[in-house]
Design a protein around this motif. Structure first.
Motif, short mmCIF file in Angstrom:
data_model
loop_
_atom_site.label_atom_id
_atom_site.label_comp_id
_atom_site.label_asym_id
_atom_site.label_seq_id
_atom_site.Cartn_x
_atom_site.Cartn_y
_atom_site.Cartn_z
N ALA A 62 0.83 -1.20 0.00
CA ALA A 62 0.00 0.00 0.00
C ALA A 62 0.87 1.26 0.00
O ALA A 62 0.58 2.23 -0.71
CB ALA A 62 -0.93 -0.01 1.21
N GLU A 63 1.95 1.23 0.78
CA GLU A 63 2.87 2.37 0.84
C GLU A 63 3.51 2.60 -0.53
O GLU A 63 3.63 3.74 -1.00
CB GLU A 63 3.95 2.09 1.89
CG GLU A 63 4.89 3.25 2.15
CD GLU A 63 4.23 4.36 2.96
OE1 GLU A 63 4.51 5.55 2.67
OE2 GLU A 63 3.42 4.05 3.85
N ARG A 64 3.90 1.52 -1.18
CA ARG A 64 4.57 1.64 -2.48
C ARG A 64 3.64 2.22 -3.53
O ARG A 64 4.05 2.97 -4.41
CB ARG A 64 5.08 0.27 -2.92
CG ARG A 64 5.93 0.28 -4.18
CD ARG A 64 6.44 -1.11 -4.50
NE ARG A 64 5.34 -1.98 -4.93
CZ ARG A 64 4.88 -2.00 -6.20
NH1 ARG A 64 5.41 -1.18 -7.11
NH2 ARG A 64 3.92 -2.83 -6.53
N ARG A 65 2.34 1.89 -3.46
CA ARG A 65 1.38 2.33 -4.46
C ARG A 65 0.67 3.63 -4.06
O ARG A 65 -0.19 4.12 -4.80
CB ARG A 65 0.34 1.23 -4.71
CG ARG A 65 0.92 0.00 -5.40
CD ARG A 65 -0.14 -1.08 -5.59
NE ARG A 65 0.40 -2.26 -6.28
CZ ARG A 65 0.39 -2.43 -7.61
NH1 ARG A 65 -0.13 -1.47 -8.38
NH2 ARG A 65 0.90 -3.51 -8.15
N GLY A 66 1.00 4.17 -2.90
CA GLY A 66 0.38 5.42 -2.46
C GLY A 66 -1.07 5.27 -2.07
O GLY A 66 -1.90 6.16 -2.28
N ILE A 67 -1.42 4.12 -1.50
CA ILE A 67 -2.81 3.83 -1.11
C ILE A 67 -2.95 4.06 0.39
O ILE A 67 -2.10 3.66 1.19
CB ILE A 67 -3.18 2.38 -1.48
CG1 ILE A 67 -3.19 2.22 -3.02
CG2 ILE A 67 -4.53 1.99 -0.92
CD1 ILE A 67 -3.40 0.80 -3.48
N TRP A 68 -4.02 4.70 0.74
CA TRP A 68 -4.35 4.98 2.14
C TRP A 68 -4.90 3.68 2.75
O TRP A 68 -6.01 3.27 2.43
CB TRP A 68 -5.36 6.09 2.20
CG TRP A 68 -5.65 6.62 3.58
CD1 TRP A 68 -4.96 6.40 4.72
CD2 TRP A 68 -6.75 7.48 3.92
NE1 TRP A 68 -5.51 7.06 5.77
CE2 TRP A 68 -6.63 7.74 5.31
CE3 TRP A 68 -7.78 8.07 3.21
CZ2 TRP A 68 -7.54 8.56 5.99
CZ3 TRP A 68 -8.68 8.88 3.89
CH2 TRP A 68 -8.56 9.12 5.27
N LEU A 69 -4.14 3.04 3.63
CA LEU A 69 -4.55 1.78 4.24
C LEU A 69 -4.94 2.03 5.69
O LEU A 69 -4.15 2.53 6.48
CB LEU A 69 -3.41 0.75 4.18
CG LEU A 69 -3.70 -0.63 4.80
CD1 LEU A 69 -4.86 -1.32 4.09
CD2 LEU A 69 -2.45 -1.51 4.76
N ILE A 70 -6.19 1.63 5.99
CA ILE A 70 -6.71 1.80 7.36
C ILE A 70 -7.08 0.41 7.88
O ILE A 70 -7.89 -0.30 7.28
CB ILE A 70 -7.96 2.70 7.37
CG1 ILE A 70 -7.64 4.05 6.70
CG2 ILE A 70 -8.47 2.89 8.79
CD1 ILE A 70 -8.87 4.91 6.48
N GLU A 71 -6.48 0.05 9.01
CA GLU A 71 -6.74 -1.26 9.60
C GLU A 71 -7.41 -1.06 10.95
O GLU A 71 -6.80 -0.54 11.89
CB GLU A 71 -5.43 -2.05 9.77
CG GLU A 71 -5.64 -3.43 10.39
CD GLU A 71 -4.32 -4.14 10.67
OE1 GLU A 71 -4.35 -5.36 10.91
OE2 GLU A 71 -3.27 -3.48 10.66
N SER A 72 -8.69 -1.47 11.02
CA SER A 72 -9.45 -1.37 12.27
C SER A 72 -9.32 0.02 12.89
O SER A 72 -8.90 0.18 14.06
CB SER A 72 -8.99 -2.45 13.27
OG SER A 72 -9.25 -3.75 12.75
#
Length: 253
Positions: free
Chosen positions: A234-244
């Motif tokens: 996600a970091e490499r693709r610039g995606i905002w990742l939200i976990e719980s």
């Protein structure tokens, strides 16, 4: 010369005397009878010869009939042997058929049990599907609530919700204010491959529906659990990742 010798001489030499004596004694009748007997015996002999020939022919015919009868008996015995062999084969076939029917009966019983199990599984699947639907709906709602809250913390007043662009492009999270567009999905768990597929899906949607993505596009994935490697992808693709409800990556707005 004695009288006897004279008599015998006359019988030998005097034919008239001899015939007279024969007539007196009835010898002619005897001779005639003898000739008749000889003729009769000769006829019998001839008839016997014919009868013997006929008898021989009859015996030959009987012999041929006997030989044919023996052949017929042999053929009859052969036919009976074949009939008995066929009966044995038929008996074996009936035994095999009985075994097959027993197997079919078992298969039918097993099939009925299997259908009962399938019906039970279908009920379980329906329960699981309803549970998953509820969980998915809850995750979708939770994702939009969390994204809206985190955007507000950043000073962005933007409400997100589900969106359907067409049958191929449906997203769990979507919202835009003209300067910023949020597009994302909610999953129970994500890994690197899912993140890659999501990134490609968003890129295709942007290319097909540019009017739906004005301003800066932020890709977001909300999940209950991030699998190993998901954060790095996600970091490499610039995606905002939200976990719980926790931000695992922080893209620039």
């Amino acid at each position: 010369m004695s009288l006897r010798d004279e008599f015998l001489r006359l019988l030998r030499e005097d034919e008239v005397f001899r015939l007279a004596v024969i007539g007196l004694l009835g010898i002619s009748d005897i001779q005639s009878t003898l000739r008749q007997l000889v003729d009769a015996v000769g006829g019998l002999a001839r008839n016997q010869s014919v009868m013997m020939e006929t008898l021989n022919k009859v015996l030959e015919t009987i012999q041929r009939l006997t030989e044919n009868q023996e052949k017929l008996w042999e053929e009859d015995n052969r036919i009976w042997r074949e009939v008995n062999a066929l009966r044995e084969v038929q008996s074996k076939i009936l035994e095999e058929n009985n075994k097959i029917w027993q197997e079919i009966k078992k298969l039918i019983e097993n099939q009925e049990k299997m259908w009962q199990e399938i019906r039970g599984l279908r009920r379980d699947v329906n329960v699981i599907r309803k549970t998953l639907d509820n969980i998915t709906a809850s995750i979708d709602e939770e994702a939009n609530d969390v994204v809206t809250h985190l955007l507000r913390d950043r000073g962005v007043n933007l409400r997100t919700d589900r969106v359907t662009l067409n049958l191929r492009f449906e997203f769990d999270v979507y919202g835009t204010n003209g300067q910023l567009t949020i597009i994302g999905e909610a999953k129970s768990r994500v890994g690197p491959r899912l993140i890659a597929r999501f990134d490609e899906k968003v890129n295709r949607a942007v290319a097909l529906f540019p009017s739906k993505f004005p301003g800066k596009v932020i890709k977001v994935i909300y999940c209950l659990r991030a699998m190993p490697g998901a954060i790095e992808e996600a970091e490499r693709r610039g995606i905002w990742l939200i976990e719980s409800m926790r931000e695992r990556t922080r893209p620039s707005f």
